[in-house]
Design an enzyme around this catalytic site. Structure first.
Site, PDB file in Angstrom:
ATOM      1  CD  GLU A 202      25.177  32.082  41.647  1.00  0.00           C
ATOM      2  OE1 GLU A 202      25.007  33.186  41.087  1.00  0.00           O
ATOM      3  OE2 GLU A 202      26.281  31.693  42.052  1.00  0.00           O
TER       4      GLU A 202
ATOM      5  CB  CYS B 255      38.424  43.012  39.582  1.00  0.00           C
ATOM      6  SG  CYS B 255      38.146  44.359  38.408  1.00  0.00           S
TER       7      CYS B 255
ATOM      8  CB  CYS C 263      45.754  46.557  39.273  1.00  0.00           C
ATOM      9  SG  CYS C 263      44.160  47.421  39.189  1.00  0.00           S
TER      10      CYS C 263
ATOM     11  CB  CYS D 124      44.647  41.619  38.135  1.00  0.00           C
ATOM     12  SG  CYS D 124      43.341  41.201  36.948  1.00  0.00           S
TER      13      CYS D 124
ATOM     14  CB  CYS E  38      43.308  45.550  32.477  1.00  0.00           C
ATOM     15  SG  CYS E  38      41.941  46.412  33.296  1.00  0.00           S
TER      16      CYS E  38
END
Length: 349
Positions: free
Chosen positions: A37, A191, A198, A201, A207
C-alpha cells in the site's frame, strides 16, 4: 439504487475480472499488505511489482525491516520516488515493534505510526485481517466521485468528508477485504483517469458522470499553481582512480537521507566547494546539458559540472556524510533518480 446494490455489482464484476495474483495478494499478511500500500501511493502497479519483490527478498518480515539500516531501505527504493514513504516505512517498523511487538490490528494504533493514514490503515485491516474497514485511495476517490457526481477537488476537507461518507456507506461489513480490492481494481483498470471503460463498468447503470457525459469533470483536478523554479549546480568530482564524490543529504527535506552529488549555488562557488570537500579544485570544469526534475511543490533545474581532481582519493571509504564511489561497488544507499542517471551516463565514474 441502494448502497448494497452498488457493492454487489462491484464484487460480482471483481470475481470475474479482478486482479487476484499480484505478489502481495498471494500471501496477504499485514506486513506485505502495508508495504504494498505504501509503494502503491502515487505509483502504478506495473512499476511497483519489481520493487516489491526485491524489497521482500531483502526485508521479508517486519522484524527484518526494523533491524535494517535506512541506507539499505533507501537503496531499494531508488527510482520509486517520494522517498519520505521509505523513511516513514522504516521508522514505523521500529515504532510498531517497540510499542506493540507487531503491526497492530487497530485503526488508531496504525494511524499513529508514521506514514500510515486512514485509508492505508483501512486497507491493512480489510485486506489482511478481514475487518470491516474502509479504504479511500486515489482509484476509489475517482470511482465514487464519478458515480455520485461529487463536485470539487478531493484535497479539500468538505469533499473528503463527502467521499468518506460514500466509501463507508457502500463498504459491505462482511466482505470489506474483497470489496476494497474490487474498488481499487475498478479504478485502476476500468474507471481510469483517461478513457474510462464505461461500457464494461458494473455500476454504469446509475453513474452520474456517464449519464451527464461528464467523466472528465470528476474528480475535479487540483487547482493549478505555477511551480517555483529553482537552480542548482551538481558537481561530479572525479579522482584519478575513477571514483566520484557523493554526499549524504540531511535527513529531512528534499531527497532526505539519500546519497547525492555536492551542490553549489552557481559556477562561481564550484571551486570553493571543491576545495572545502577534497582540499583542491579541478584545473577546469566541463558543463553538461541541464536536467529538469519536477517535485510536487517546485521545479528543479540541475546544471551538472564535471571536474577531475588529481591525486588519489580514498575510494570506497564511507563516513557519515560523504563517500568516494566507484563502479562495481555496492551503492552506499539510495540515490535520487537524476544522480543515478548522471552516474550511469558517459560522464559518470
Amino acid at each position: 439504487m441502494p448502497a448494497n446494490s452498488f457493492s454487489r455489482r462491484v464484487l460480482a464484476w471483481w470475481r470475474r475480472h479482478g486482479r487476484k495474483d499480484l505478489p502481495w495478494q498471494r500471501r496477504p499478511d499485514p506486513y506485505r499488505v502495508w508495504v504494498s500500500e505504501i509503494m502503491l501511493q502515487q505509483t502504478q502497479v506495473g512499476t511497483v511489482i519489481g520493487y516489491f519483490d526485491r524489497f521482500m527478498e531483502r526485508f521479508p518480515t517486519l522484524e527484518r525491516l526494523a533491524a535494517g539500516s535506512e541506507d539499505e531501505v533507501l537503496e531499494l527504493w531508488t527510482g520509486l520516488g517520494y522517498y519520505a514513504r521509505a523513511r516513514n516505512l522504516h521508522r514505523a517498523a521500529r515504532l510498531a515493534l517497540e510499542r506493540h511487538g507487531c503491526l497492530p490490528p487497530d485503526l488508531d494504533a496504525l494511524t499513529a505510526l508514521p506514514g500510515i493514514g486512514r485509508s492505508t490503515a483501512g486497507a491493512i485491516l480489510a485486506l489482511a485481517h478481514g475487518e470491516p474497514a474502509t479504504i479511500l485511495d486515489g482509484n476509489v476517490k475517482r470511482v465514487l466521485a464519478r458515480h455520485a457526481g461529487v463536485d470539487g477537488w478531493p484535497g479539500t476537507p468538505a469533499v473528503m468528508r463527502r467521499l468518506w461518507a460514500l466509501a463507508e456507506g457502500r463498504t459491505p461489513p462482511r466482505q470489506a477485504g474483497p470489496y476494497a480490492q474490487a474498488m481499487m481494481d475498478l479504478g485502476a483498470t476500468l474507471c481510469t483517469r483517461a478513457s474510462p471503460g464505461c461500457a464494461a463498468c458494473p455500476v454504469a447503470g446509475d453513474c452520474v458522470a456517464l449519464r451527464e457525459g461528464r467523466q472528465t469533470d470528476w474528480p475535479a483536478p487540483k487547482p493549478r499553481k505555477s511551480l517555483p523554479e529553482r537552480q542548482t549546480w551538481m558537481l561530479l568530482l572525479h579522482d584519478d582512480q575513477g571514483a566520484v564524490l557523493l554526499q549524504r543529504r540531511p535527513p529531512s527535506g528534499v531527497w532526505g537521507g539519500l546519497w547525492s552529488l555536492p551542490e553549489a549555488a552557481g559556477t562561481a562557488e564550484a571551486d570553493t566547494l571543491a576545495r572545502a570537500l577534497v582540499g583542491r579544485s579541478p584545473t577546469q570544469w566541463r558543463a553538461l546539458e541541464p536536467i529538469r526534475h519536477t517535485f510536487t511543490h517546485f521545479r528543479l533545474h540541475i546544471h551538472p559540472l564535471v571536474g577531475r581532481v588529481h591525486g588519489p582519493a580514498t575510494a570506497g571509504v564511507k563516513d557519515a556524510v560523504q563517500v568516494w564511489y566507484k563502479p562495481g561497488q555496492p551503492p552506499p544507499g539510495g540515490m535520487p533518480a537524476p544522480v543515478v542517471s548522471l552516474l550511469d551516463g558517459p560522464d559518470g565514474p
